[in-house]
Write a protein that holds these residues in place. Structure first.
Motif, short mmCIF file in Angstrom:
data_model
loop_
_atom_site.label_atom_id
_atom_site.label_comp_id
_atom_site.label_asym_id
_atom_site.label_seq_id
_atom_site.Cartn_x
_atom_site.Cartn_y
_atom_site.Cartn_z
N SER A 1 25.03 55.65 62.80
CA SER A 1 26.02 57.05 63.03
C SER A 1 27.56 56.45 62.74
O SER A 1 28.02 57.07 61.85
N SER B 1 28.93 65.41 57.97
CA SER B 1 29.24 64.23 58.64
C SER B 1 28.72 64.62 60.10
O SER B 1 27.83 64.06 60.75
N LEU C 1 25.37 63.25 62.06
CA LEU C 1 25.32 62.83 63.33
C LEU C 1 24.45 63.47 64.49
O LEU C 1 23.81 63.09 65.11
N MET D 1 20.91 62.69 63.89
CA MET D 1 20.52 61.34 64.29
C MET D 1 20.17 61.71 66.13
O MET D 1 19.45 60.76 66.72
N ASP D 2 21.04 62.30 66.55
CA ASP D 2 21.16 62.58 67.94
C ASP D 2 19.91 63.27 68.38
O ASP D 2 19.11 62.90 69.18
#
Lengths: 263, 283
Positions: free
Chosen positions: A193, A244, A248, A251-252
């Motif tokens: 990240s 972005s 993120l 990914m979370d």
């Protein structure tokens, strides 16, 4: 008495929070047309001209190029930092402190400082103005963050696990490549990240090393900042941040599924 | 720890060392070579006596120092306000920190641009003030961006650096056992006193290390002063960039000389930190 203090502190914190949050709103508002002449606060023409302009331009190729830079950079960084982090944690040898310090160098040497010098070298190697050069260039400042995250991940992995794995007859290489990354996935994703964010937020490096051939979102955006077309710059800004934040968030989300055993 | 063969250690470390070391050395070396291309080592003497570069250096140093200083102060204030909440209202604190960390997503370029939108003479703040009859004319609005004090630049950096410090300091903060604070409180310590006697020693190292990092970053950064700066003096990175890409051979050499000195400064700080860390750890 204590409640009073708490309330006041609460108030300060909330105002600081709001203070930090308002700029995002302004970006959004300003993207929908130009402000009327001074001193009016309303938008002259509430329209989506700027949005249409941006979407008609090479937006898609810019986004893909930005993704290219980010993802290739992450691949490179993971390939070189994972082995290094592993051996720094598990191995015992002299000179660890110096090597650790070397890995922190990109934080002390700004990427712009070496970009011009590195560009000359890239000219000789023939990778100037190419994607390869840019990826190498943005990976440099992002390295410490990815390295640190993976290192912390390995440190928190009890060595007993690796012993157990080898007891089960699995070779070290297989464990190293296939099993351990899976076990420290959260740390790796954390490193990714930050690394991704740092990589795609580079402007000067991409400009210098890419020479105009590599157009990421920020490079595309800069000319509009200084000119009179603020709304277009706002559009790019919002796209960049959605981009972005999207990465993120994803990914979370991936991480949550990991922790619930669905991956 | 398992015993690894020397070869294995070497192979695992080589790619990373090659990459980092290689790019660093190439960058530093090329920078130096280019700087002495034109007039040899005398370029450094000319650099030091050059007014433009000198003014630029002091200007850059000033706004970097002030930005980092204000950011640290702000983040310490936030820490002071929340440190005792960490133990029994952790969720709330982390939620609040989440908000405070939000500026980190925004790249510096966009942040600088926003400061411009809000604080320029024709910007939002000015218009709001006009509509409330606080100022009567566009020209009365204070010049906050593209000004000689770098106020706009400082605002941008404070906006971005305060979350950075909070993110760096928070882990150190959460390692403090609540018992220590309870004990200090039992012994009669006020919130302020506990802050200075208990909290600060714990976060001192991280804060100092982060400050050096932030200062160097601010000092060498390009994007923010490029958007919000003025034509004289320029920030050092902007000056170097412009001289290098739009200047004569001599300009380019001088730019690289300045660049080289900045790199040396970075390496100097790096060595200093290495030294201090070496003194401190027992490894």
């Amino acid at each position: 008495m204590k409640n009073d203090k708490f309330y006041f502190g609460n108030f300060i914190l909330i105002s600081i929070g709001v203070f930090f949050f308002i700029p995002f709103l302004i970006l959004l508002i300003n993207s929908f047309g130009t402000l009327a002449e001074y001193p009016n606060l309303y938008l002259l023409k509430f329209n989506s001209d700027s949005w249409k302009y941006v979407f008609k331009s090479e937006l898609m190729s810019d986004i893909i190029q930005t993704l290219n830079v980010g993802i290739l950079s992450l691949i490179l960084l993971t390939l070189i930092s994972y082995p290094a982090a592993y051996i720094m944690v598990r191995g015992s040898f002299k000179g660890k402190k110096i090597i650790d310090a070397i890995f922190m160098l990109p934080i002390m040497i700004s990427p712009i400082g070496i970009a011009t010098g590195v560009y000359q070298a890239f000219l000789k190697f023939g990778i100037s103005d190419t994607l390869v050069g840019v990826v190498l260039g943005v990976s440099f400042p992002a390295y410490p963050y990815v390295y640190r995250a993976i290192k912390i991940g390995i440190e928190s992995l009890d060595y007993a696990w690796e012993e157990q794995i080898s007891l089960l007859g699995i070779s070290w290489i297989n464990s190293f490549i296939l099993i351990i990354p899976r076990m420290i996935l959260p740390s790796i994703l954390g490193g990714w990240s930050i690394g991704f964010l740092v990589a795609i937020s580079q402007y000067a490096v991409v400009l210098i090393l890419g020479g105009g051939n590599v157009m990421t979102l920020l490079v595309r955006m800069m000319p509009y900042l200084n000119g009179g077309t603020e709304s277009i710059a706002c559009v790019y800004g919002i796209i960049f941040m959605c981009f972005s934040m999207g990465i993120l968030w994803y990914m979370d989300y991936f991480l949550k599924k990991y922790y619930h055993g669905e991956i | 720890m398992k015993k690894f063969s020397k070869n294995k250690i070497f192979i695992l470390l080589l790619p990373a060392l090659l990459f980092i070391g290689g790019i660093s050395i190439i960058g530093i070396f090329e920078s130096f070579i280019q700087s002495i291309e034109n007039s040899g080592l005398r370029i450094y003497k000319r650099l030091i006596f050059n007014d433009e570069y000198r003014m630029s250096f002091f200007y850059t140093f000033k706004f970097s120092f002030i930005s980092v200083g204000i950011s640290i102060a702000l983040s310490l204030i936030v820490i002071y306000l929340i440190y005792d909440l960490i133990f029994y209202k952790r969720k709330k604190v982390e939620y609040m920190l989440y908000l405070l960390k939000s500026p980190m997503i925004m790249p510096y370029m966009v942040s600088a641009f926003l400061v411009f939108l809000i604080f320029s003479q024709g910007g939002y703040l000015s218009r709001i003030l006009f509509n409330f009859h606080i100022i009567d004319d566009l020209k009365e609005a204070r010049i906050l961006v593209n000004d000689e004090f770098g106020i706009g630049i400082i605002m941008t950096y404070v906006w971005k650096l305060t979350p950075f410090f909070l993110v760096m300091i928070y882990p150190a903060l959460s390692q403090i056992a609540s018992e220590e604070i309870d004990m200090a409180r039992n012994l009669g310590g006020s919130k302020l006193k506990i802050f200075f006697r208990v909290i600060i020693p714990y976060i001192k190292n991280t804060t100092m290390f982060s400050s050096v990092m932030a200062f160097i970053f601010t000092f060498t950064s390009f994007e923010v002063p490029y958007i919000l700066g003025i034509s004289y003096p320029k920030a050092l990175s902007v000056l170097i960039y412009e001289k290098y890409f739009h200047g004569s051979g001599l300009d380019m050499a001088m730019a690289q000389a300045a660049n080289f000195l900045i790199i040396l400064m970075g390496i100097g700080s790096w060595l200093a930190i290495l030294f201090v860390k070496g003194l401190r750890s027992e490894e």
